[in-house]
Design an enzyme around this catalytic site. Sequence first.
Site, PDB file in Angstrom:
ATOM      1  N   ARG A   1       0.898  -1.093   0.051  1.00  0.00           N
ATOM      2  CA  ARG A   1      -0.052   0.043  -0.057  1.00  0.00           C
ATOM      3  C   ARG A   1       0.836   1.326  -0.125  1.00  0.00           C
ATOM      4  O   ARG A   1       1.919   1.196   0.435  1.00  0.00           O
ATOM      5  CB  ARG A   1      -0.930  -0.112   1.263  1.00  0.00           C
ATOM      6  CG  ARG A   1      -2.046  -1.033   0.986  1.00  0.00           C
ATOM      7  CD  ARG A   1      -2.987  -0.474   0.166  1.00  0.00           C
ATOM      8  NE  ARG A   1      -4.388  -1.578   0.198  1.00  0.00           N
ATOM      9  CZ  ARG A   1      -4.300  -2.631  -0.731  1.00  0.00           C
ATOM     10  NH1 ARG A   1      -3.587  -2.712  -1.584  1.00  0.00           N
ATOM     11  NH2 ARG A   1      -5.721  -3.262  -0.838  1.00  0.00           N
TER      12      ARG A   1
ATOM     13  N   HIS B   1      -0.887   0.209  -9.543  1.00  0.00           N
ATOM     14  CA  HIS B   1      -1.509  -0.689  -9.026  1.00  0.00           C
ATOM     15  C   HIS B   1      -2.116  -1.818  -9.752  1.00  0.00           C
ATOM     16  O   HIS B   1      -3.242  -2.317  -9.890  1.00  0.00           O
ATOM     17  CB  HIS B   1      -2.670   0.117  -8.212  1.00  0.00           C
ATOM     18  CG  HIS B   1      -2.810  -0.750  -6.881  1.00  0.00           C
ATOM     19  ND1 HIS B   1      -3.681  -0.264  -5.807  1.00  0.00           N
ATOM     20  CD2 HIS B   1      -2.803  -2.081  -6.512  1.00  0.00           C
ATOM     21  CE1 HIS B   1      -3.676  -0.885  -4.892  1.00  0.00           C
ATOM     22  NE2 HIS B   1      -3.338  -2.094  -5.274  1.00  0.00           N
TER      23      HIS B   1
ATOM     24  N   GLU C   1      -2.890   7.681  -4.023  1.00  0.00           N
ATOM     25  CA  GLU C   1      -3.402   6.923  -5.210  1.00  0.00           C
ATOM     26  C   GLU C   1      -4.675   7.589  -5.800  1.00  0.00           C
ATOM     27  O   GLU C   1      -5.722   8.091  -4.688  1.00  0.00           O
ATOM     28  CB  GLU C   1      -3.735   5.580  -4.797  1.00  0.00           C
ATOM     29  CG  GLU C   1      -2.986   4.704  -6.226  1.00  0.00           C
ATOM     30  CD  GLU C   1      -3.087   3.299  -5.389  1.00  0.00           C
ATOM     31  OE1 GLU C   1      -2.182   3.004  -4.800  1.00  0.00           O
ATOM     32  OE2 GLU C   1      -3.939   2.650  -6.033  1.00  0.00           O
TER      33      GLU C   1
END
Length: 381
Positions: free
Chosen positions: A271, A318, A300
């Site tokens: 993450r 991602h 993000e």
Amino acid sequence: MAELEWRLVNPSGGKRVVVTKELPGDHWADVLTAADCRVEVCTETKMLGAEEIIAAIGDRCDGAIGQLTETWGEELFAALDAAGARAYSNYAVGYNNVDVEAATRHGIPVGNTPGVLTETTAEMTVALTFAAARRVAEGDVFMRAGKFEGWLPTLFLGELLWRGTLGIVGAGRIGTAYARMMIEGHKMNVIYYDVRQGEALESFVSAYAGFLESRGEEPVSCRRVETLEGLLRQADVVSLHPPLDESTRHMIDAERLAQMKDNAILVNASRGPVIDEAALVAHCRAHPNFRVGLDVFEDEPAMKPGLADLDNVVMVPHLGSATSWTRQGMASLAACNVAALLMGYPVWSGDDIRPFLEGTPPEAAPSIVNATELGLPLCGG
Ligand code: DGY
């Protein structure tokens, strides 16, 4: 608010399930149809906000499948509760976007999708490791710009990883799968930092070391280190695999970056907020031989200023779990979680989730993270 586009599956189903993004494959929709669900799937690619999701939940909703890009907190679980819902599944193995305590307060089980992302995400982590170490993206840009004028002894020199030291932060499923790929393929020696002992990793390395020795080759080793600093100082490659919570937010900051080797490789497919991204930009600017592979970002989908200008950082949006098999498997697991809960089935207690991926799944919810708190019955495995 602009009208959103929706697709209906099994319009005559007796239970209403909201799915906030289109999912790959058909199995997931077949599972929900077999459980007598009318499924409303949002076909928009834009990220939905809380207001839009609350409007979609409406007055009556039995269950929902949401995305890691959405914040499932008190507001949304209160809306689900008021609409009579008794099932939520995240379409992800990670659930840092979900306030599980709020869901539990509202009596709503929270599902996730473990077991189908492990090797897929580990492979992407390997890809980023080598792309960073061997400067693949820089070479690609150079070629496309027509700058290649012939082989040179000094063109884009990178790092050899063979027999180097691999540092794993978080020796869970994905961290261990990634380490195995780097050990088997590249004979790296592993050090790892984890609050728990990485039994699977240690026993694999010990068996593999025995195999190498039996062939007259130098063995590999695995050692758990006491401190993160100890790992950062020794490792040639550092790969981050912790879950995101308050204890791991910014675990890699300016001070920790300064402890790493100047020519180390740092990879993150966990993450984004695990790294202080502004500090990373500053560190990469000051250390051109320090190389980074990123699958995830602190804010993000945005990048911190300066990140996109750095030649020593290779990035993908991602994509860790982005293979058809995995994304279809995640859809099956999320659908099985919701369908099973709505049918009143127990929660699967085993690790092997393969029986849920095709055909008629077991009469169980594959993975519910607050099953214990809610006192849900367990079965099988
Ligand atoms: C997950 O499932 O948590 C992943 O980040 C999706 O790629």
